[in-house]
Write a protein that holds these residues in place. Sequence first.
Motif, PDB file in Angstrom:
ATOM      1  N   LYS A  95      -4.085  10.305   1.729  1.00 44.71           N
ATOM      2  CA  LYS A  95      -2.966   9.402   1.403  1.00 44.71           C
ATOM      3  C   LYS A  95      -2.349   8.843   2.682  1.00 44.71           C
ATOM      4  O   LYS A  95      -1.173   9.041   2.980  1.00 44.71           O
ATOM      5  CB  LYS A  95      -1.945  10.139   0.555  1.00 44.71           C
ATOM      6  CG  LYS A  95      -2.496  10.560  -0.800  1.00 44.71           C
ATOM      7  CD  LYS A  95      -1.435  11.177  -1.678  1.00 44.71           C
ATOM      8  CE  LYS A  95      -2.008  11.550  -3.042  1.00 44.71           C
ATOM      9  NZ  LYS A  95      -1.016  12.157  -3.943  1.00 44.71           N
TER      10      LYS A  95
ATOM     11  N   PRO B 133      -2.811   2.701   3.335  1.00 43.31           N
ATOM     12  CA  PRO B 133      -4.119   3.241   2.928  1.00 43.31           C
ATOM     13  C   PRO B 133      -5.247   2.640   3.761  1.00 43.31           C
ATOM     14  O   PRO B 133      -5.207   1.470   4.154  1.00 43.31           O
ATOM     15  CB  PRO B 133      -4.228   2.815   1.455  1.00 43.31           C
ATOM     16  CG  PRO B 133      -2.830   2.551   1.022  1.00 43.31           C
ATOM     17  CD  PRO B 133      -2.107   2.038   2.219  1.00 43.31           C
TER      18      PRO B 133
ATOM     19  N   PRO C  65      -9.958   5.682  -4.698  1.00 43.76           N
ATOM     20  CA  PRO C  65      -9.411   6.915  -4.107  1.00 43.76           C
ATOM     21  C   PRO C  65      -9.019   7.961  -5.135  1.00 43.76           C
ATOM     22  O   PRO C  65      -9.197   9.156  -4.909  1.00 43.76           O
ATOM     23  CB  PRO C  65      -8.196   6.417  -3.314  1.00 43.76           C
ATOM     24  CG  PRO C  65      -7.900   5.045  -3.831  1.00 43.76           C
ATOM     25  CD  PRO C  65      -9.199   4.484  -4.267  1.00 43.76           C
ATOM     26  N   GLU C  66      -8.503   7.524  -6.304  1.00 47.96           N
ATOM     27  CA  GLU C  66      -8.090   8.516  -7.303  1.00 47.96           C
ATOM     28  C   GLU C  66      -9.283   9.288  -7.859  1.00 47.96           C
ATOM     29  O   GLU C  66      -9.167  10.464  -8.218  1.00 47.96           O
ATOM     30  CB  GLU C  66      -7.317   7.846  -8.456  1.00 47.96           C
ATOM     31  CG  GLU C  66      -8.100   6.832  -9.275  1.00 47.96           C
ATOM     32  CD  GLU C  66      -7.987   5.423  -8.747  1.00 47.96           C
ATOM     33  OE1 GLU C  66      -8.252   4.478  -9.503  1.00 47.96           O
ATOM     34  OE2 GLU C  66      -7.602   5.253  -7.560  1.00 47.96           O
TER      35      GLU C  66
ATOM     36  N   VAL D 109     -10.232   7.379   2.965  1.00 47.67           N
ATOM     37  CA  VAL D 109      -9.851   6.678   1.725  1.00 47.67           C
ATOM     38  C   VAL D 109      -9.223   7.653   0.735  1.00 47.67           C
ATOM     39  O   VAL D 109      -8.236   7.342   0.064  1.00 47.67           O
ATOM     40  CB  VAL D 109     -11.071   5.985   1.099  1.00 47.67           C
ATOM     41  CG1 VAL D 109     -10.731   5.412  -0.273  1.00 47.67           C
ATOM     42  CG2 VAL D 109     -11.571   4.873   2.013  1.00 47.67           C
ATOM     43  N   ALA D 110      -9.787   8.865   0.637  1.00 44.92           N
ATOM     44  CA  ALA D 110      -9.279   9.862  -0.310  1.00 44.92           C
ATOM     45  C   ALA D 110      -7.933  10.415   0.116  1.00 44.92           C
ATOM     46  O   ALA D 110      -7.124  10.823  -0.725  1.00 44.92           O
ATOM     47  CB  ALA D 110     -10.286  11.002  -0.460  1.00 44.92           C
TER      48      ALA D 110
ATOM     49  N   ARG E  77     -10.327  11.893  -5.214  1.00 45.54           N
ATOM     50  CA  ARG E  77      -9.429  13.057  -5.149  1.00 45.54           C
ATOM     51  C   ARG E  77      -9.611  13.975  -6.345  1.00 45.54           C
ATOM     52  O   ARG E  77      -9.438  15.194  -6.233  1.00 45.54           O
ATOM     53  CB  ARG E  77      -7.977  12.579  -5.100  1.00 45.54           C
ATOM     54  CG  ARG E  77      -7.618  11.824  -3.834  1.00 45.54           C
ATOM     55  CD  ARG E  77      -6.189  11.348  -3.860  1.00 45.54           C
ATOM     56  NE  ARG E  77      -5.957  10.326  -2.840  1.00 45.54           N
ATOM     57  CZ  ARG E  77      -5.366   9.168  -3.060  1.00 45.54           C
ATOM     58  NH1 ARG E  77      -4.927   8.874  -4.281  1.00 45.54           N
ATOM     59  NH2 ARG E  77      -5.191   8.302  -2.081  1.00 45.54           N
TER      60      ARG E  77
ATOM     61  N   GLU F 293      -3.492   0.929  -3.600  1.00 45.17           N
ATOM     62  CA  GLU F 293      -3.527   2.380  -3.813  1.00 45.17           C
ATOM     63  C   GLU F 293      -3.178   2.765  -5.246  1.00 45.17           C
ATOM     64  O   GLU F 293      -3.840   3.611  -5.847  1.00 45.17           O
ATOM     65  CB  GLU F 293      -2.561   3.062  -2.827  1.00 45.17           C
ATOM     66  CG  GLU F 293      -2.564   4.579  -2.883  1.00 45.17           C
ATOM     67  CD  GLU F 293      -3.836   5.199  -2.311  1.00 45.17           C
ATOM     68  OE1 GLU F 293      -4.069   6.392  -2.564  1.00 45.17           O
ATOM     69  OE2 GLU F 293      -4.600   4.483  -1.623  1.00 45.17           O
TER      70      GLU F 293
ATOM     71  N   ARG G 282      -8.504   0.871   4.385  1.00 46.02           N
ATOM     72  CA  ARG G 282      -9.339  -0.083   3.666  1.00 46.02           C
ATOM     73  C   ARG G 282     -10.120  -0.918   4.685  1.00 46.02           C
ATOM     74  O   ARG G 282      -9.809  -0.898   5.891  1.00 46.02           O
ATOM     75  CB  ARG G 282      -8.495  -1.018   2.788  1.00 46.02           C
ATOM     76  CG  ARG G 282      -7.671  -0.317   1.718  1.00 46.02           C
ATOM     77  CD  ARG G 282      -8.544   0.257   0.627  1.00 46.02           C
ATOM     78  NE  ARG G 282      -7.749   0.789  -0.458  1.00 46.02           N
ATOM     79  CZ  ARG G 282      -7.313   2.041  -0.541  1.00 46.02           C
ATOM     80  NH1 ARG G 282      -7.621   2.896   0.429  1.00 46.02           N
ATOM     81  NH2 ARG G 282      -6.586   2.438  -1.560  1.00 46.02           N
TER      82      ARG G 282
END
Length: 374
Positions: free
Chosen positions: A62, A66, A9-10, A59-60, A13, A90, A68
């Motif tokens: 918040k 989260p 996810p990070e 997923v991206a 983003r 996360e 999944r």
Amino acid sequence: MYQKLWVAPEHLRYPSLIDGSRKGDVYSFGILMQEVITRSPPYNCCNEVIDTVDIIARVASKEKPPYRPNFASDDCPISLHKLMVMCWTEDPENRPEFSAVLKQIRKQTGGSEDDLIDSLLRRMERYTLNLEDIVEERTHQLAAEKKRSDELLYQILPQSVAIELRLGKFVTPEWFDCVTIYFSDIVGFTELSGSSSPMEVISLLNDLYSNFDSIIETFDVYKVETIGDAYMVVSGLPIRNGSDHAAAICKLSLKLLQQIQNFVIRHRPDQKLRLRIGIHTGPCVAGVVGLKMPRYCLFGDTVNVASRMESSGDACKIHISNNTKEILDRIGSFDVEERGQINIKGKGVMTTYWLKAEKKTTTESSISRTDLDS
């Protein structure tokens, strides 16, 4: 887009992190575990039907908790289920290292070296260990490409101007009090090109001006442009050089006139080219014109007079104006012959001169006499 189902996810983003990270690889491995355990593509284990784009968006985002893959914990040993959840947690810092993941997997599989998961883990380990080397290699490749593109850009525009444009700045037109401008063209080029094929004309001009370009690199001059058989060079801008601009252009002119005598036309080896050169000194303005294909152009009466010096000159001669002649007189190292008064189009009657040669220094003359005596 489908490939992003394995992306942490990070990284979704923040695209600047798209090259990956060790913790991001752990997340990807967690998704791979889900595929192996459920024997289905990522997220296909979910009861709800959801589009790939929506999955990536969730997923991206918040969400809490989260988003999944969701499947029953009894589909695999509890310890593996917990490990999988830890891999895609996360917060990247809470994800385990690959060494801990490997240890846990081996514990569950009895240490079998042939286990599919174990093999996959080893490959992931090798990838992460080599990741820095790959990034470093790509960085060197990028730097080399940037250097090549910069060199090409500096051939099209003056370096100082190119740097300003790359920074997104507006290049302000600049006034120069005194520069010397060179124009030349090939006498009889129209007839020559009319009796040659287009490919032969292109080859001729490329050979000739590649030769000229290699010569001007050794002089304090800047090549402005070539248009057909016309060749334009200036000294005194974009970098000012005091009163040296006239001498630099005159030395270059004599060198080019000498060089063309040895030039061989590939498709007409028995025919010699004849160059006609005109030079004038005076003020001008220089600036960048255009955005899509920017050009560094000169403006002012000095440009026009220099062009007239060339067009009203003779083959194999260097025609200079009175302005240029006065500077050469102060220098005292050039032989100049008066041509007389001629009518210059748009300027009226002007007294002009022929540049004959550069005078030899005392040292050069002594060496010549010694050679002759011996």
